[in-house]
Design a protein around this motif. Structure first.
Motif, PDB file in Angstrom:
ATOM      1  N   GLU A   1       0.815  -1.217   0.000  1.00 35.34           N
ATOM      2  CA  GLU A   1       0.000   0.000   0.000  1.00 35.34           C
ATOM      3  C   GLU A   1       0.850   1.270   0.000  1.00 35.34           C
ATOM      4  O   GLU A   1       0.356   2.349  -0.345  1.00 35.34           O
ATOM      5  CB  GLU A   1      -0.949   0.005   1.207  1.00 35.34           C
ATOM      6  N   LEU A   2       2.128   1.156   0.366  1.00 39.61           N
ATOM      7  CA  LEU A   2       3.010   2.329   0.384  1.00 39.61           C
ATOM      8  C   LEU A   2       3.764   2.505  -0.922  1.00 39.61           C
ATOM      9  O   LEU A   2       4.481   3.500  -1.096  1.00 39.61           O
ATOM     10  CB  LEU A   2       4.017   2.214   1.536  1.00 39.61           C
ATOM     11  N   GLY A   3       3.605   1.560  -1.839  1.00 37.09           N
ATOM     12  CA  GLY A   3       4.355   1.595  -3.092  1.00 37.09           C
ATOM     13  C   GLY A   3       5.746   1.024  -2.894  1.00 37.09           C
ATOM     14  O   GLY A   3       6.337   1.150  -1.813  1.00 37.09           O
ATOM     15  N   SER A   4       6.290   0.385  -3.929  1.00 33.18           N
ATOM     16  CA  SER A   4       7.672  -0.101  -3.860  1.00 33.18           C
ATOM     17  C   SER A   4       8.607   1.090  -3.726  1.00 33.18           C
ATOM     18  O   SER A   4       8.441   2.103  -4.413  1.00 33.18           O
ATOM     19  CB  SER A   4       8.023  -0.863  -5.136  1.00 33.18           C
ATOM     20  N   SER A   5       9.601   0.956  -2.869  1.00 32.84           N
ATOM     21  CA  SER A   5      10.520   2.075  -2.655  1.00 32.84           C
ATOM     22  C   SER A   5      11.241   2.438  -3.950  1.00 32.84           C
ATOM     23  O   SER A   5      11.947   1.609  -4.537  1.00 32.84           O
ATOM     24  CB  SER A   5      11.531   1.732  -1.557  1.00 32.84           C
TER      25      SER A   5
ATOM     26  N   ILE B   1      15.591   5.966  -9.362  1.00 33.29           N
ATOM     27  CA  ILE B   1      16.296   4.937  -8.600  1.00 33.29           C
ATOM     28  C   ILE B   1      15.316   3.809  -8.314  1.00 33.29           C
ATOM     29  O   ILE B   1      14.317   4.005  -7.636  1.00 33.29           O
ATOM     30  CB  ILE B   1      16.858   5.481  -7.275  1.00 33.29           C
ATOM     31  N   ASP B   2      15.600   2.661  -8.901  1.00 36.47           N
ATOM     32  CA  ASP B   2      14.873   1.401  -8.738  1.00 36.47           C
ATOM     33  C   ASP B   2      13.541   1.369  -9.497  1.00 36.47           C
ATOM     34  O   ASP B   2      12.952   2.405  -9.809  1.00 36.47           O
ATOM     35  CB  ASP B   2      14.662   1.041  -7.269  1.00 36.47           C
TER      36      ASP B   2
ATOM     37  N   ILE C   1      19.884   1.040 -10.546  1.00 36.20           N
ATOM     38  CA  ILE C   1      19.370  -0.108  -9.805  1.00 36.20           C
ATOM     39  C   ILE C   1      20.226  -0.316  -8.553  1.00 36.20           C
ATOM     40  O   ILE C   1      21.446  -0.506  -8.665  1.00 36.20           O
ATOM     41  CB  ILE C   1      19.426  -1.394 -10.677  1.00 36.20           C
ATOM     42  N   THR C   2      19.592  -0.298  -7.373  1.00 34.90           N
ATOM     43  CA  THR C   2      20.370  -0.491  -6.136  1.00 34.90           C
ATOM     44  C   THR C   2      20.693  -1.961  -5.914  1.00 34.90           C
ATOM     45  O   THR C   2      21.787  -2.302  -5.466  1.00 34.90           O
ATOM     46  CB  THR C   2      19.610   0.029  -4.907  1.00 34.90           C
ATOM     47  N   HIS C   3      19.738  -2.846  -6.173  1.00 35.09           N
ATOM     48  CA  HIS C   3      19.938  -4.277  -5.964  1.00 35.09           C
ATOM     49  C   HIS C   3      18.792  -5.021  -6.638  1.00 35.09           C
ATOM     50  O   HIS C   3      17.876  -4.395  -7.189  1.00 35.09           O
ATOM     51  CB  HIS C   3      20.046  -4.620  -4.480  1.00 35.09           C
TER      52      HIS C   3
ATOM     53  N   ASP D   1      11.141  -6.232  -5.369  1.00 33.32           N
ATOM     54  CA  ASP D   1      10.464  -4.952  -5.122  1.00 33.32           C
ATOM     55  C   ASP D   1      11.275  -3.779  -5.683  1.00 33.32           C
ATOM     56  O   ASP D   1      10.812  -2.637  -5.672  1.00 33.32           O
ATOM     57  CB  ASP D   1      10.148  -4.753  -3.629  1.00 33.32           C
ATOM     58  N   HIS D   2      12.480  -4.074  -6.239  1.00 32.85           N
ATOM     59  CA  HIS D   2      13.314  -3.022  -6.829  1.00 32.85           C
ATOM     60  C   HIS D   2      13.567  -3.232  -8.325  1.00 32.85           C
ATOM     61  O   HIS D   2      14.041  -2.316  -8.987  1.00 32.85           O
ATOM     62  CB  HIS D   2      14.641  -2.921  -6.070  1.00 32.85           C
ATOM     63  N   VAL D   3      13.277  -4.429  -8.859  1.00 31.52           N
ATOM     64  CA  VAL D   3      13.549  -4.674 -10.292  1.00 31.52           C
ATOM     65  C   VAL D   3      12.389  -5.317 -11.058  1.00 31.52           C
ATOM     66  O   VAL D   3      12.499  -5.535 -12.268  1.00 31.52           O
ATOM     67  CB  VAL D   3      14.816  -5.547 -10.517  1.00 31.52           C
TER      68      VAL D   3
END
Ligand SMILES: [Zn+2]
Length: 252
Positions: free
Chosen positions: A17-21, A35-36, A58-60, A64-66
């Motif tokens: 609900e907060l959105g992917s960082s 970023i991400d 891309i951090t990692h 939830d980041h890619v």
């Protein structure tokens, strides 16, 4: 020139609900760098800017980041104007994982005839990278397995930790002035993430006052962090940044 961090999402992996960082660095109200790219990031980006990102770090490679990269591949490939031009900056050490997570699946396109990275302009980096005359420092973070997660800093403007445990030595190097420090933090830490007790144990008062906490576990967790006196980022929020310094003589 106004500089902002525009948070598209601020949640931990489970806090849908907060959105992917993910965050956009804006220069003069224009998006400069995303970023991400989590599962919901592209939709949020297009809703904000009406276009696809032209530069991405891309951090990692946690999903939830890619997880949005496949969608970005398709949208870029079918846009003749953008095909092959969106820069993707990624630490060279992440390439095997990113290849496995996003690019190796057979038949990138159902019709065939294209390799995944042809839709992008892939730019592996180690110490950092140049973008539009600016030097962005890239640094390793602590995310349970060494060498799997990286943060980003723009001299005199901001530090974005990505997913991490506390990194006091690194922040001493990259956030020694009045930079905004966007830091992974939830109420309770774990081997991959920072908890508020970690923040209070590891960082001095002067640094804590510059923290902007994100990647928390729920809206209630965010409210609890705020009630403890911390600044928290919210989805769709724009945070003003100090103007970056000119690149250092030894940058690059
Ligand atoms: Zn994460």
């Amino acid at each position: 020139m106004n500089w902002h961090l525009h948070f598209l999402g601020v949640g931990a992996a489970h806090a849908v609900e907060l959105g992917s960082s993910a965050v956009v660095i804006e220069r003069g109200d224009e998006p400069l760098l995303l970023i991400d790219c989590g599962p919901d990031t592209l939709d949020r980006y297009v809703a904000a800017y009406g276009t696809l990102p032209r530069a991405l770090f891309i951090t990692h490679t946690h999903m939830d980041h890619v997880a949005g990269l496949e969608q970005l591949f398709i949208r870029l490939w079918f846009d003749q104007r953008l095909r092959g031009s969106t820069k993707v900056f990624v630490h060279a050490g992440l390439l095997p994982w990113l290849q496995a997570r996003a690019a190796d699946y057979p038949g990138a396109l159902a019709e065939g005839g294209v390799n995944f990275w042809e839709a992008f302009r892939l730019l592996p980096c180690t110490r950092g990278f140049w973008l539009d005359g600016l030097w962005f420092d890239v640094f390793a973070t602590r995310h349970h397995v060494p060498g799997t997660s990286y943060g980003l800093a723009l001299d005199a403007s901001f530090v974005y930790t990505g997913d991490t445990r506390p990194i006091p030595e690194t922040l001493a190097r990259y956030a020694g002035g009045s930079e905004v420090i966007a830091h992974d933090c939830s109420l309770v830490g774990n081997p991959s993430h920072t908890g508020i007790d970690d923040i209070e144990r590891e960082y001095p008062d002067a640094l804590r006052s510059r923290l902007l906490l994100y990647h928390y576990g729920s809206a209630a967790d965010g409210a609890a962090l705020a009630a403890r006196g911390y600044r928290i980022a919210s989805a769709n929020e724009r945070i003003a940044l100090p103007v970056p310094a000119k690149p250092r003589a030894d940058a690059g």
